[in-house]
Design a protein around this motif. Structure first.
Motif, PDB file in Angstrom:
ATOM      1  N   ASP A  74       1.203  -0.961   0.094  1.00 55.92           N
ATOM      2  CA  ASP A  74      -0.369  -0.362   0.378  1.00 55.92           C
ATOM      3  C   ASP A  74       1.378   1.272   0.290  1.00 55.92           C
ATOM      4  O   ASP A  74       1.513   0.999   0.319  1.00 55.92           O
ATOM      5  CB  ASP A  74      -0.978  -0.201   1.200  1.00 55.92           C
ATOM      6  N   LEU A  75       0.331   2.241  -0.341  1.00 58.95           N
ATOM      7  CA  LEU A  75       0.973   3.507  -0.409  1.00 58.95           C
ATOM      8  C   LEU A  75       0.782   4.811   0.548  1.00 58.95           C
ATOM      9  O   LEU A  75       1.823   5.094   1.728  1.00 58.95           O
ATOM     10  CB  LEU A  75       0.943   4.023  -1.259  1.00 58.95           C
ATOM     11  N   ASP A  76      -0.296   5.140   1.008  1.00 59.61           N
ATOM     12  CA  ASP A  76      -0.415   5.905   1.623  1.00 59.61           C
ATOM     13  C   ASP A  76      -0.355   5.712   3.135  1.00 59.61           C
ATOM     14  O   ASP A  76      -1.389   4.924   3.568  1.00 59.61           O
ATOM     15  CB  ASP A  76      -2.638   6.755   1.679  1.00 59.61           C
ATOM     16  N   ASN A  77       0.381   5.906   4.157  1.00 56.33           N
ATOM     17  CA  ASN A  77       0.730   5.575   5.446  1.00 56.33           C
ATOM     18  C   ASN A  77       1.118   4.508   5.913  1.00 56.33           C
ATOM     19  O   ASN A  77       1.368   3.437   7.005  1.00 56.33           O
ATOM     20  CB  ASN A  77      -1.282   5.681   6.134  1.00 56.33           C
ATOM     21  N   THR A  78       1.702   3.528   4.442  1.00 58.08           N
ATOM     22  CA  THR A  78       1.720   2.352   4.303  1.00 58.08           C
ATOM     23  C   THR A  78       3.628   2.522   3.940  1.00 58.08           C
ATOM     24  O   THR A  78       5.116   2.592   4.561  1.00 58.08           O
ATOM     25  CB  THR A  78       1.859   1.646   3.625  1.00 58.08           C
ATOM     26  N   LEU A  79       3.774   3.313   2.593  1.00 59.56           N
ATOM     27  CA  LEU A  79       5.244   4.098   2.452  1.00 59.56           C
ATOM     28  C   LEU A  79       5.257   5.447   3.070  1.00 59.56           C
ATOM     29  O   LEU A  79       6.680   6.180   2.652  1.00 59.56           O
ATOM     30  CB  LEU A  79       5.310   4.078   1.217  1.00 59.56           C
ATOM     31  N   TRP A  80       4.555   6.368   2.881  1.00 55.15           N
ATOM     32  CA  TRP A  80       4.874   7.533   3.759  1.00 55.15           C
ATOM     33  C   TRP A  80       3.848   7.737   4.646  1.00 55.15           C
ATOM     34  O   TRP A  80       2.498   7.019   4.432  1.00 55.15           O
ATOM     35  CB  TRP A  80       5.204   8.434   2.321  1.00 55.15           C
ATOM     36  N   GLY A  81       4.101   9.008   4.829  1.00 57.43           N
ATOM     37  CA  GLY A  81       2.589   9.463   6.250  1.00 57.43           C
ATOM     38  C   GLY A  81       1.748  10.375   5.290  1.00 57.43           C
ATOM     39  O   GLY A  81       2.186  11.009   4.981  1.00 57.43           O
ATOM     40  N   GLY A  82       1.128  10.231   5.620  1.00 55.91           N
ATOM     41  CA  GLY A  82      -0.684  11.119   5.210  1.00 55.91           C
ATOM     42  C   GLY A  82      -1.220  10.784   4.051  1.00 55.91           C
ATOM     43  O   GLY A  82      -0.532   9.420   3.566  1.00 55.91           O
ATOM     44  N   VAL A  83      -2.378  10.928   2.912  1.00 64.21           N
ATOM     45  CA  VAL A  83      -2.503  10.829   1.950  1.00 64.21           C
ATOM     46  C   VAL A  83      -2.611  11.415   0.978  1.00 64.21           C
ATOM     47  O   VAL A  83      -2.352  12.778   0.622  1.00 64.21           O
ATOM     48  CB  VAL A  83      -4.486  10.610   2.127  1.00 64.21           C
ATOM     49  N   ILE A  84      -1.529  10.781   0.001  1.00 62.14           N
ATOM     50  CA  ILE A  84      -1.203  12.016  -1.182  1.00 62.14           C
ATOM     51  C   ILE A  84      -2.064  12.486  -2.115  1.00 62.14           C
ATOM     52  O   ILE A  84      -1.824  14.070  -2.834  1.00 62.14           O
ATOM     53  CB  ILE A  84      -0.104  10.925  -2.786  1.00 62.14           C
ATOM     54  N   GLY A  85      -3.103  12.233  -2.039  1.00 62.84           N
ATOM     55  CA  GLY A  85      -4.083  12.918  -3.119  1.00 62.84           C
ATOM     56  C   GLY A  85      -4.599  14.410  -2.227  1.00 62.84           C
ATOM     57  O   GLY A  85      -5.673  14.704  -2.739  1.00 62.84           O
ATOM     58  N   ASP A  86      -4.436  13.768  -0.944  1.00 62.03           N
ATOM     59  CA  ASP A  86      -5.281  15.296  -0.359  1.00 62.03           C
ATOM     60  C   ASP A  86      -3.627  16.248  -0.349  1.00 62.03           C
ATOM     61  O   ASP A  86      -4.234  17.019   0.057  1.00 62.03           O
ATOM     62  CB  ASP A  86      -5.898  14.615   0.927  1.00 62.03           C
TER      63      ASP A  86
ATOM     64  N   GLY B 232       2.588  17.812   1.699  1.00 61.71           N
ATOM     65  CA  GLY B 232       2.121  17.668   3.130  1.00 61.71           C
ATOM     66  C   GLY B 232       2.864  15.797   3.397  1.00 61.71           C
ATOM     67  O   GLY B 232       1.787  15.942   5.009  1.00 61.71           O
ATOM     68  N   ILE B 233       3.308  15.564   2.561  1.00 62.68           N
ATOM     69  CA  ILE B 233       3.198  14.085   3.271  1.00 62.68           C
ATOM     70  C   ILE B 233       4.212  14.177   4.054  1.00 62.68           C
ATOM     71  O   ILE B 233       5.270  14.907   3.760  1.00 62.68           O
ATOM     72  CB  ILE B 233       3.736  12.689   1.892  1.00 62.68           C
ATOM     73  N   HIS B 234       3.893  12.745   5.260  1.00 60.48           N
ATOM     74  CA  HIS B 234       5.581  12.820   5.831  1.00 60.48           C
ATOM     75  C   HIS B 234       5.998  11.770   5.965  1.00 60.48           C
ATOM     76  O   HIS B 234       6.069  10.723   5.613  1.00 60.48           O
ATOM     77  CB  HIS B 234       5.078  12.065   7.227  1.00 60.48           C
ATOM     78  N   LEU B 235       7.650  12.231   4.718  1.00 62.12           N
ATOM     79  CA  LEU B 235       8.261  11.581   4.310  1.00 62.12           C
ATOM     80  C   LEU B 235      10.498  12.329   4.522  1.00 62.12           C
ATOM     81  O   LEU B 235       9.810  13.614   4.143  1.00 62.12           O
ATOM     82  CB  LEU B 235       7.960  11.595   2.703  1.00 62.12           C
ATOM     83  N   GLY B 236      11.213  12.137   5.224  1.00 56.55           N
ATOM     84  CA  GLY B 236      12.650  12.164   5.386  1.00 56.55           C
ATOM     85  C   GLY B 236      12.827  13.056   6.625  1.00 56.55           C
ATOM     86  O   GLY B 236      12.276  12.712   7.597  1.00 56.55           O
ATOM     87  N   GLN B 237      13.792  13.305   6.493  1.00 60.76           N
ATOM     88  CA  GLN B 237      14.717  13.472   7.655  1.00 60.76           C
ATOM     89  C   GLN B 237      14.169  14.786   8.673  1.00 60.76           C
ATOM     90  O   GLN B 237      13.613  15.858   7.729  1.00 60.76           O
ATOM     91  CB  GLN B 237      15.760  13.691   7.321  1.00 60.76           C
ATOM     92  N   GLY B 238      14.709  14.469   9.570  1.00 55.40           N
ATOM     93  CA  GLY B 238      13.778  15.987  10.862  1.00 55.40           C
ATOM     94  C   GLY B 238      12.203  15.936  11.291  1.00 55.40           C
ATOM     95  O   GLY B 238      12.201  16.686  12.038  1.00 55.40           O
ATOM     96  N   HIS B 239      11.709  14.862  10.802  1.00 56.11           N
ATOM     97  CA  HIS B 239      10.412  14.233  11.593  1.00 56.11           C
ATOM     98  C   HIS B 239      10.389  13.273  11.380  1.00 56.11           C
ATOM     99  O   HIS B 239      10.878  12.032  11.173  1.00 56.11           O
ATOM    100  CB  HIS B 239       9.566  14.569  10.059  1.00 56.11           C
ATOM    101  N   ALA B 240      10.419  12.627  13.115  1.00 51.98           N
ATOM    102  CA  ALA B 240      10.541  11.336  13.867  1.00 51.98           C
ATOM    103  C   ALA B 240       9.632  10.625  12.556  1.00 51.98           C
ATOM    104  O   ALA B 240       9.985   9.257  12.434  1.00 51.98           O
ATOM    105  CB  ALA B 240       9.516  11.767  15.408  1.00 51.98           C
ATOM    106  N   VAL B 241       8.326  10.857  12.056  1.00 52.92           N
ATOM    107  CA  VAL B 241       6.975  10.299  11.652  1.00 52.92           C
ATOM    108  C   VAL B 241       8.181   9.863  10.233  1.00 52.92           C
ATOM    109  O   VAL B 241       8.037   8.319   9.692  1.00 52.92           O
ATOM    110  CB  VAL B 241       5.866  10.707  11.993  1.00 52.92           C
ATOM    111  N   GLY B 242       7.709  10.760   9.561  1.00 52.48           N
ATOM    112  CA  GLY B 242       8.676  10.659   8.283  1.00 52.48           C
ATOM    113  C   GLY B 242      10.389  10.272   8.706  1.00 52.48           C
ATOM    114  O   GLY B 242      10.234   9.126   6.694  1.00 52.48           O
ATOM    115  N   GLU B 243      11.203  10.039   8.757  1.00 56.95           N
ATOM    116  CA  GLU B 243      12.506   8.948   8.656  1.00 56.95           C
ATOM    117  C   GLU B 243      12.746   7.369   9.160  1.00 56.95           C
ATOM    118  O   GLU B 243      12.496   6.518   8.561  1.00 56.95           O
ATOM    119  CB  GLU B 243      13.054   9.880  10.751  1.00 56.95           C
ATOM    120  N   ALA B 244      10.938   7.475   9.653  1.00 57.19           N
ATOM    121  CA  ALA B 244      10.133   5.491  10.127  1.00 57.19           C
ATOM    122  C   ALA B 244      10.470   5.238   8.591  1.00 57.19           C
ATOM    123  O   ALA B 244      10.399   4.199   8.526  1.00 57.19           O
ATOM    124  CB  ALA B 244       8.976   5.743  11.203  1.00 57.19           C
ATOM    125  N   TYR B 245       9.392   5.917   7.851  1.00 64.57           N
ATOM    126  CA  TYR B 245       8.721   5.867   6.494  1.00 64.57           C
ATOM    127  C   TYR B 245      10.221   5.598   5.661  1.00 64.57           C
ATOM    128  O   TYR B 245      10.201   4.257   4.741  1.00 64.57           O
ATOM    129  CB  TYR B 245       7.994   6.939   6.063  1.00 64.57           C
TER     130      TYR B 245
END
Length: 623
Positions: free
Chosen positions: A271-283, A288-301
């Motif tokens: 799956d993509l939304d909230n599985t490979l990144w945080g948030g919903v890409i379409g919205d 706006g999605i959580h993905l990347g350094q400097g954000h705890a959730v984004g780093e987990a993805y």
């Protein structure tokens, strides 16, 4: 947290009632499927024992429709291991494998190995597991770890010579107290350090000897050694492995048994939304999605994506299975600066508004793999439960809410358990993507023969050799659909064939203008008489169906057999739950029917004296 099967869903409220109903329910094979389903829940060691009682009562022999190879496992130990048996049988059951276990007399593993009248020899196992406790191994380390490894190697070889079996060695648990502390390595005579050194050296020795390891030390350290071991139980009952983790131990062994039969999963459908990144890409859009350094959730993805990419690099196929607008779904792969996975990592991209079960069917068809080769990874409980209901053969890990735990869930389930990594494995994702290009080219062509000629295919063949030994054994044990007899052979079996003058083992590699498909087919012939070559095995990867590889392979096999003075090829078809597609294989290739049995098996013969090489668009390359 206690050690548990956290990647599986919790047992439903009626789990106990469903188990109780199986004690009296009719329908032998139906009961087996129900037991497998009950085993695929987060059961503890008590529930595992209850499940095992029903299993043993119901199945003293394998079910008639069993799709896997029955296992006769001998457990050879230096400590008390009777409490491990229920977990072992249920761990195998979870993967659809029926297992009978022989427990050697306490501490008598060597005596039973050398005594040909022992119960072990009467049992004649096809798998032998050496479960030797740390104190026993430490006492033998008065010399050096190398001398202990020599002792173990002797045990492994004796078991293999006696039973022609798969050998598994449990690593030693780190239960001995250190004498020096943090710098224990400075005291080389320390029992704790000797065990550490033994475990370290055991990996290379086992790999060289073709022995599988059950890494109990690694999992005990992950769960906490105190979870796996209680010194009071050791002194009272000589139980080194605690009963409360017996179901975990059995599951670890079950993974090995499944992998040895080629039943590990091949594909992660993501799956993509909230599985490979945080948030919903379409919205939320790219920003706006959580993905990347400097954000705890984004780093987990990010870390989860790196793990998936590492899986792909060792041969696991990645696919996308998402409810999404396809254009939006592809945006992060191409435009997000911190996206680790790229579209080139994805072998099949299914992003639309169809239900997930339909998309999984599409992925399986597109990749030409079975649904039972797919692990469906989705954060949404509704989607997970839907797929479990609609497609029970698909593995569905119970992904936790916290994305930082995704890796532990997927790796903990052992879905992609492997015994080795070959060069073919590392190219698998690339091969599947190239195959999609071939399919697209075929769909755009109106002339099939012209399309096949345009592929500029070459079939390279050779006899079994040491450089391709691992891949040949892997293909033999993993191929289910295009497999005429579904015979399974280990690496040591294949090595024996290489020096047997009565065996002709051939492997075939297919190349075309899109790339190298790797070794895609195996044929094993055995001389049944000076005139007759029995085709013990003929199997092929379904990735190359429809390209006339079968006809070209027959041309090569026929020529090689004629070179040995053989007059007839004798083929056999043995039906399984998965190989119906090759029921008419020999008939299509011009073999004559010799006999057909009530179970659906059949025997065929081809007269080589009158055989004419079949036309083919594939150029053959001899060794």
């Amino acid at each position: 947290m206690p050690a548990d099967l956290h990647w599986l869903p919790e047992p439903p409220g009626d789990w106990s009632q469903r188990l109780a109903a199986l004690k009296t329910a009719a329908g032998h094979d139906k009961n087996w499927a129900s037991l497998v389903q009950l085993a695929n829940h987060r059961v503890d060691f008590v529930q595992t024992t209850r499940l095992d009682r029903v299993l043993q009562r119901s199945y003293a022999a394998p079910p008639s429709s069993l799709a896997t190879k029955p296992v006769k496992l001998a457990l050879l130990s230096s400590s008390t291991v009777a409490h491990l048996l229920p977990g072992i049988r249920v761990g195998a059951l979870r993967r659809g494998i029926w297992t009978e276990v022989y427990e050697a007399a306490y501490g008598q593993y060597w005596q039973e190995l050398i005594d040909q009248q022992s119960g072990l020899h009467q049992f004649h196992p096809n798998v032998v597991l050496f479960s030797l406790d740390a104190r026993h191994l430490a006492s033998s380390l008065d010399a050096t770890p190398d001398s202990t490894l020599e002792m173990l190697t002797s045990c492994w070889q004796r078991a293999r010579d006696a039973f022609d079996c798969t050998v598994i060695q449990q690593t030693a648990l780190p239960v001995l107290a250190p004498l020096l502390g943090n710098n224990e390595h400075q005291l080389r005579e320390s029992p704790r350090w000797k065990i550490n050194e033994l475990n370290f050296k055991m990996h290379a020795t086992a790999a060289r000897e073709g022995v599988l390891l059950l890494a109990a030390d690694s999992y005990a350290e992950s769960d906490g050694v105190n979870e796996w071991y209680d010194p009071a139980l050791w002194h009272r009952a000589k139980q080194e492995i605690h009963p409360r983790v017996s179901h975990i131990y059995g599951d670890l062994l079950g993974r090995l048994l499944a992998a040895e039969q080629g039943r590990s999963f091949k594909c992660a459908a993501l799956d993509l939304d909230n599985t490979l990144w945080g948030g919903v890409i379409g919205d939320d859009g790219i920003a706006g999605i959580h993905l990347g350094q400097g954000h705890a959730v984004g780093e987990a993805y990010i870390e989860f994506q790196r793990y998936l990419q590492a899986l792909a690099s060792r041969g696991i196929i990645l696919a996308v299975c998402s409810k999404n607008d396809e254009e939006n779904a592809r945006l992060p792969f191409s435009q997000h600066a911190e996206m680790v996975l790229k579209e080139t990592d994805i072998a099949c991209f299914a992003a639309n508004w169809n239900d997930k079960a339909a998309n999984l069917r599409h992925i399986a068809k597109t990749l030409n793999i079975g649904l039972d080769a797919i692990v469906f990874v989705d954060d949404n409980p509704f989607e997970r439960n839907l797929v479990r209901q609609e497609l029970p053969m698909v593995a569905v890990p119970e992904l936790p809410e916290d994305p930082s735990l995704y890796i532990g869930c997927l790796s903990g389930g052992g879905y992609f358990e492997g015994l080795s990594v070959t060069a073919e494995d590392r190219k698998r994702g690339e091969q599947y993507r190239a195959n999609l290009e071939r399919e697209q080219a075929r769909d755009n062509s109106t002339d099939l023969q012209g399309y096949l000629r345009g592929l500029r295919m070459e079939l390279l063949w050779n006899y079994f050799d040491s450089t391709t030994l691992s891949r040949v054994a892997q293909l033999i044990n993993k191929t289910n659909q295009f497999n005429l007899t579904t015979q399974r052979y280990s690496e040591s079996d294949v090595a024996s064939m290489m020096v047997d003058p009565n065996v002709m083992g051939l492997h075939f590699r297919l190349l075309d203008r899109f790339g190298d498909n790797g070794i895609i087919s195996i044929v094993i012939g055995r001389l049944a008489s000076p005139d007759d070559l029995f085709l013990d095995s003929w199997l092929m990867s379904c990735r190359v169906l429809g390209r006339q590889v079968e006809e070209t392979t027959l041309n090569i096999v026929a020529a090689a057999a004629l070179g040995r003075g053989v007059k007839h090829l004798v083929g056999e078809y043995r039906p399984t739950a998965k190989n119906g597609m090759v029921k008419h294989h020999y008939e299509k290739l011009g073999f004559q029917l010799v006999s057909e049995n009530p179970d659906g098996s059949s025997r065929w013969i081809l007269d080589l004296n009158s055989y004419q090489q079949r036309p083919s668009p594939i150029r053959t390359v001899e060794p």
